[in-house]
Design an enzyme around this catalytic site. Structure first.
Site, PDB file in Angstrom:
ATOM      1  N   ASP A  35       0.656  -1.606   0.169  1.00 20.10           N
ATOM      2  CA  ASP A  35      -0.171  -0.076  -0.285  1.00 20.10           C
ATOM      3  C   ASP A  35       0.772   1.283  -0.042  1.00 20.10           C
ATOM      4  O   ASP A  35       2.041   1.019   0.626  1.00 20.10           O
ATOM      5  CB  ASP A  35      -1.015  -0.007   1.159  1.00 20.10           C
ATOM      6  CG  ASP A  35      -2.578   0.271   1.395  1.00 20.10           C
ATOM      7  OD1 ASP A  35      -3.589   0.175   1.246  1.00 20.10           O
ATOM      8  OD2 ASP A  35      -2.127   1.774   0.104  1.00 20.10           O
ATOM      9  N   ASN A  36       0.361   2.460  -0.824  1.00 16.21           N
ATOM     10  CA  ASN A  36       1.402   3.586  -0.584  1.00 16.21           C
ATOM     11  C   ASN A  36       0.874   4.224  -0.310  1.00 16.21           C
ATOM     12  O   ASN A  36       0.965   4.994   0.443  1.00 16.21           O
ATOM     13  CB  ASN A  36       1.553   4.073  -1.782  1.00 16.21           C
ATOM     14  CG  ASN A  36      -0.201   5.384  -2.791  1.00 16.21           C
ATOM     15  OD1 ASN A  36      -0.899   4.714  -1.480  1.00 16.21           O
ATOM     16  ND2 ASN A  36      -0.041   5.616  -3.445  1.00 16.21           N
ATOM     17  N   PHE A  38      -2.565   5.885   0.731  1.00 15.12           N
ATOM     18  CA  PHE A  38      -3.149   7.621  -0.328  1.00 15.12           C
ATOM     19  C   PHE A  38      -4.353   7.475   0.601  1.00 15.12           C
ATOM     20  O   PHE A  38      -4.487   8.745   1.124  1.00 15.12           O
ATOM     21  CB  PHE A  38      -3.005   6.819  -1.669  1.00 15.12           C
ATOM     22  CG  PHE A  38      -4.016   8.263  -2.541  1.00 15.12           C
ATOM     23  CD1 PHE A  38      -2.809   9.490  -2.592  1.00 15.12           C
ATOM     24  CD2 PHE A  38      -5.119   7.825  -2.671  1.00 15.12           C
ATOM     25  CE1 PHE A  38      -4.161  10.669  -3.039  1.00 15.12           C
ATOM     26  CE2 PHE A  38      -5.849   9.394  -3.245  1.00 15.12           C
ATOM     27  CZ  PHE A  38      -5.306  10.526  -3.435  1.00 15.12           C
ATOM     28  N   THR A  39      -4.938   6.596   0.668  1.00 15.40           N
ATOM     29  CA  THR A  39      -5.866   6.680   1.319  1.00 15.40           C
ATOM     30  C   THR A  39      -6.460   5.815   2.852  1.00 15.40           C
ATOM     31  O   THR A  39      -6.481   6.062   3.619  1.00 15.40           O
ATOM     32  CB  THR A  39      -7.151   6.665   0.657  1.00 15.40           C
ATOM     33  OG1 THR A  39      -6.958   5.380  -0.125  1.00 15.40           O
ATOM     34  CG2 THR A  39      -7.527   7.390  -0.216  1.00 15.40           C
ATOM     35  N   GLY A  40      -5.001   4.900   2.681  1.00 14.47           N
ATOM     36  CA  GLY A  40      -5.067   3.610   4.048  1.00 14.47           C
ATOM     37  C   GLY A  40      -3.922   4.379   4.953  1.00 14.47           C
ATOM     38  O   GLY A  40      -4.123   5.588   4.833  1.00 14.47           O
ATOM     39  N   VAL A  61       1.465   0.770  -6.904  1.00 10.39           N
ATOM     40  CA  VAL A  61       1.474  -0.290  -8.222  1.00 10.39           C
ATOM     41  C   VAL A  61       1.828   0.346  -9.219  1.00 10.39           C
ATOM     42  O   VAL A  61       1.793  -0.536  -9.895  1.00 10.39           O
ATOM     43  CB  VAL A  61      -0.230  -0.965  -7.741  1.00 10.39           C
ATOM     44  CG1 VAL A  61       0.591  -2.142  -6.395  1.00 10.39           C
ATOM     45  CG2 VAL A  61      -0.851  -0.022  -7.403  1.00 10.39           C
ATOM     46  N   ASN A 102       0.606  -4.265 -13.559  1.00  4.95           N
ATOM     47  CA  ASN A 102       2.245  -4.877 -12.966  1.00  4.95           C
ATOM     48  C   ASN A 102       1.351  -5.744 -11.537  1.00  4.95           C
ATOM     49  O   ASN A 102       2.208  -6.790 -11.671  1.00  4.95           O
ATOM     50  CB  ASN A 102       2.997  -3.400 -11.645  1.00  4.95           C
ATOM     51  CG  ASN A 102       3.300  -2.659 -12.588  1.00  4.95           C
ATOM     52  OD1 ASN A 102       3.885  -2.848 -14.254  1.00  4.95           O
ATOM     53  ND2 ASN A 102       2.715  -1.478 -12.469  1.00  4.95           N
ATOM     54  N   TYR A 148     -11.681   7.099 -12.702  1.00  2.00           N
ATOM     55  CA  TYR A 148     -11.930   5.981 -12.023  1.00  2.00           C
ATOM     56  C   TYR A 148     -13.049   4.818 -12.442  1.00  2.00           C
ATOM     57  O   TYR A 148     -12.687   3.477 -12.793  1.00  2.00           O
ATOM     58  CB  TYR A 148     -13.192   6.790 -10.606  1.00  2.00           C
ATOM     59  CG  TYR A 148     -13.447   4.782  -9.524  1.00  2.00           C
ATOM     60  CD1 TYR A 148     -12.466   4.408  -8.580  1.00  2.00           C
ATOM     61  CD2 TYR A 148     -14.697   4.668  -9.283  1.00  2.00           C
ATOM     62  CE1 TYR A 148     -13.216   3.507  -7.968  1.00  2.00           C
ATOM     63  CE2 TYR A 148     -15.115   3.684  -8.476  1.00  2.00           C
ATOM     64  CZ  TYR A 148     -13.964   2.996  -7.845  1.00  2.00           C
ATOM     65  OH  TYR A 148     -14.422   2.032  -6.698  1.00  2.00           O
ATOM     66  N   LYS A 152     -11.043   1.684 -14.139  1.00  4.47           N
ATOM     67  CA  LYS A 152     -11.730   0.172 -13.919  1.00  4.47           C
ATOM     68  C   LYS A 152     -11.994  -0.036 -14.567  1.00  4.47           C
ATOM     69  O   LYS A 152     -11.879  -2.101 -15.005  1.00  4.47           O
ATOM     70  CB  LYS A 152     -12.864   1.025 -12.487  1.00  4.47           C
ATOM     71  CG  LYS A 152     -12.454   0.849 -10.650  1.00  4.47           C
ATOM     72  CD  LYS A 152     -11.987  -0.476 -10.689  1.00  4.47           C
ATOM     73  CE  LYS A 152     -11.543   0.337  -8.913  1.00  4.47           C
ATOM     74  NZ  LYS A 152     -10.880  -0.523  -8.377  1.00  4.47           N
TER      75      LYS A 152
HETATM   76  P1  NAD Z   1     -10.350   2.639  -0.111  1.00 11.25           P
HETATM   77  O1  NAD Z   1      -9.372   3.902  -0.148  1.00 11.25           O
HETATM   78  O2  NAD Z   1     -10.181   2.583   1.764  1.00 11.25           O
HETATM   79  O3  NAD Z   1      -8.835   1.455   0.128  1.00 11.25           O
HETATM   80  C1  NAD Z   1      -7.964   1.659  -1.484  1.00 11.25           C
HETATM   81  C2  NAD Z   1      -6.238   1.619  -0.559  1.00 11.25           C
HETATM   82  O4  NAD Z   1      -5.459   1.444  -1.470  1.00 11.25           O
HETATM   83  C3  NAD Z   1      -5.778   2.096   0.931  1.00 11.25           C
HETATM   84  O5  NAD Z   1      -5.173   2.349   1.599  1.00 11.25           O
HETATM   85  C4  NAD Z   1      -4.884   2.847  -0.803  1.00 11.25           C
HETATM   86  O6  NAD Z   1      -4.033   3.578   0.063  1.00 11.25           O
HETATM   87  C5  NAD Z   1      -4.520   2.367  -1.436  1.00 11.25           C
HETATM   88  N1  NAD Z   1      -3.759   2.849  -2.805  1.00 11.25           N
HETATM   89  C6  NAD Z   1      -4.534   3.792  -3.682  1.00 11.25           C
HETATM   90  N2  NAD Z   1      -3.269   4.063  -4.368  1.00 11.25           N
HETATM   91  C7  NAD Z   1      -2.335   3.221  -4.552  1.00 11.25           C
HETATM   92  C8  NAD Z   1      -0.716   2.929  -5.555  1.00 11.25           C
HETATM   93  N3  NAD Z   1      -0.847   3.273  -6.031  1.00 11.25           N
HETATM   94  N4  NAD Z   1      -0.392   1.822  -4.659  1.00 11.25           N
HETATM   95  C9  NAD Z   1      -0.564   1.386  -3.573  1.00 11.25           C
HETATM   96  N5  NAD Z   1      -2.027   1.540  -2.974  1.00 11.25           N
HETATM   97  C10 NAD Z   1      -2.567   2.182  -3.430  1.00 11.25           C
HETATM   98  O7  NAD Z   1     -11.183   1.748  -0.387  1.00 11.25           O
HETATM   99  P2  NAD Z   1     -12.057   0.458  -0.824  1.00 11.25           P
HETATM  100  O8  NAD Z   1     -13.425   1.144  -0.455  1.00 11.25           O
HETATM  101  O9  NAD Z   1     -11.008  -0.253   0.664  1.00 11.25           O
HETATM  102  O10 NAD Z   1     -11.163  -0.070  -1.807  1.00 11.25           O
HETATM  103  C11 NAD Z   1     -10.543  -1.506  -2.269  1.00 11.25           C
HETATM  104  C12 NAD Z   1     -11.114  -1.913  -3.422  1.00 11.25           C
HETATM  105  O11 NAD Z   1     -12.331  -2.396  -3.558  1.00 11.25           O
HETATM  106  C13 NAD Z   1     -10.930  -0.476  -4.330  1.00 11.25           C
HETATM  107  O12 NAD Z   1     -10.248  -0.945  -5.516  1.00 11.25           O
HETATM  108  C14 NAD Z   1     -12.599   0.023  -5.217  1.00 11.25           C
HETATM  109  O13 NAD Z   1     -12.515   0.868  -6.229  1.00 11.25           O
HETATM  110  C15 NAD Z   1     -13.078  -1.239  -4.510  1.00 11.25           C
HETATM  111  N6  NAD Z   1     -14.420  -0.718  -4.791  1.00 11.25           N
HETATM  112  C16 NAD Z   1     -15.150  -0.520  -3.006  1.00 11.25           C
HETATM  113  C17 NAD Z   1     -16.192  -0.592  -2.985  1.00 11.25           C
HETATM  114  C18 NAD Z   1     -16.934   0.180  -1.608  1.00 11.25           C
HETATM  115  O14 NAD Z   1     -18.104   0.429  -1.911  1.00 11.25           O
HETATM  116  N7  NAD Z   1     -16.425   0.600  -0.962  1.00 11.25           N
HETATM  117  C19 NAD Z   1     -16.957  -0.760  -3.824  1.00 11.25           C
HETATM  118  C20 NAD Z   1     -16.509  -0.833  -5.096  1.00 11.25           C
HETATM  119  C21 NAD Z   1     -15.554  -1.549  -5.684  1.00 11.25           C
END
Ligand code: NAD
Ligand code: UDP
Length: 314
Positions: A35-36, A38-40, A61, A102, A148, A152
């Site tokens: 993870d980078n 960014f939002t985590g 990534v 990747n 987005y 996707k």
């Molecule tokens: P989130 O934002 O909480 O988690 C995303 C994670 O990806 C974060 O930890 C962020 O730091 C990491 N990240 C972002 N860009 C990155 C990069 N370039 N390299 C490494 N890490 C990176 O979101 P989430 O709700 O946990 O969603 C996870 C996945 O599920 C996403 O792919 C999202 O599109 C998909 N998704 C989620 C939902 C939902 O309702 N939560 C719905 C549809 C799809």
């Protein structure tokens, strides 16, 4: 206990990834989170950071992934909340396109099975209701959500091309709105916004008239579905994973006010551009192919999530 596997979760410090990592560790697997941030957040990893089977890799990534032998990859890296993925739209596209290439290359090298977290957003503002996997969607390719949605969609294309061209063992799920513990309180998504506003007795911000619908799934149901699909042979997807209980955003606000006993009032703000009007999954395929359906009503999921925030905001 199932055979121990080495499992990479990209985006594993985020909301869904951290819930998934926790479950896989309980099942006895080795889990690598990449993870980078960014939002985590590292806080999401706190409860298992000392587990001997857990490894954390701070990494973006969009760069070629470090060489690591893995059996399975859950490719989740990508911000999911509209205000977050719109902060840096070019990075969002890169994360989806370069990041997916990747991850797929690593899967190719080690013949790992790889699951991609696609989204109901690939249906855009849908003209078919409820949405089935056959529907190709109604997506604006040049709007603020496109980085987005189209990112996707392109990632799905890459997954299916790697499957056809190189025989990569893919799984593609389309996730519908999910909520629960570990979703960032400041990431702008509706359930956390409303719960925090209600607990703080602040105005609840409804965008538009609140008549748009969504179908909300509790995260434990999603994690169950992801693991089931990953470990099912003979079907690659795409498959909808969501809770078909469709509600309006206003109903969601009213239920949260009721459950929290809040004195918050509703305030109406402009509806963001291209905000989908209706969304509800048809989950017949998930029932048929992986014997999955949600077990937790959205109201019960809210109870658990409200309790989580009550504790956090103490
Ligand atoms: P989130 O934002 O909480 O988690 C995303 C994670 O990806 C974060 O930890 C962020 O730091 C990491 N990240 C972002 N860009 C990155 C990069 N370039 N390299 C490494 N890490 C990176 O979101 P989430 O709700 O946990 O969603 C996870 C996945 O599920 C996403 O792919 C999202 O599109 C998909 N998704 C989620 C939902 C939902 O309702 N939560 C719905 C549809 C799809
Ligand atoms: N929304 C809202 N108030 C908020 C945040 C979101 O009314 O404080 C609305 C948003 O416009 C959308 C729905 O709630 O119609 C779901 O928004 P979210 O960002 O959680 O997910 P998505 O739009 O990706 O489905």
């Amino acid at each position: 206990m199932p055979e121990q596997k080495t499992i990479l979760i990209t985006g594993g410090a985020g909301f869904i990834g951290s819930n998934l990592a926790k479950k896989l560790l309980v099942q006895g697997h080795k889990v690598i989170v990449m993870d980078n941030f960014f939002t985590g957040s590292k806080k999401n990893l706190e409860s298992f950071k000392n587990d001997n089977n857990f490894v954390l890799f701070e990494y973006d990534v969009i760069n070629k992934l470090p060489d690591m032998k893995v059996d399975q990859i859950y490719h989740l890296a990508c911000p999911a909340s509209p205000p977050q993925y719109q902060k840096n739209p070019v990075e969002t596209v890169r994360t989806n396109v370069s990041g997916s290439i990747n991850a797929l290359e690593l899967a190719k090298k080690y013949q790992a099975r790889i699951l991609f977290s696609s989204t109901s957003e690939i249906y855009g503002d849908p003209k078919v209701h409820p949405q089935t996997e056959e529907y190709w969607g109604n997506v604006n390719p040049i709007g603020p959500r496109s980085c987005y949605d189209e990112g996707k969609r392109c990632a799905e294309t890459l997954f299916f091309d790697y499957h056809r061209e190189y025989g990569i063992d893919i799984r593609v799920i389309r996730i519908f709105n999910t909520f629960g513990p570990n979703m960032a309180g400041d990431d702008g998504r509706v359930v956390t916004n409303f719960i925090i506003q209600a607990l703080e007795n602040k105005l609840i911000t409804i965008y538009g008239e609140g008549q748009q619908t969504r179908s909300f799934m509790y995260v434990d149901d999603l994690v169950e579905g992801m693991i089931k699909f990953m470990n099912t042979d003979g079907f690659v997807g795409p498959i909808n994973i969501g809770n078909p209980q469709e509600i309006t955003i206003k109903e969601l606000a009213e239920e949260i006010i009721k459950q929290t006993g809040s004195s918050s009032k509703l305030v109406y703000k402009p509806l963001p551009e291209n905000d989908p009007v209706r969304r509800k999954p048809d989950i017949s395929l998930a029932k048929e192919k992986i014997d999955w359906q949600p077990q937790i009503d959205w109201q019960d999921g809210l109870k658990k999530t409200i309790a989580y925030w009550q504790d956090k905001l103490k």
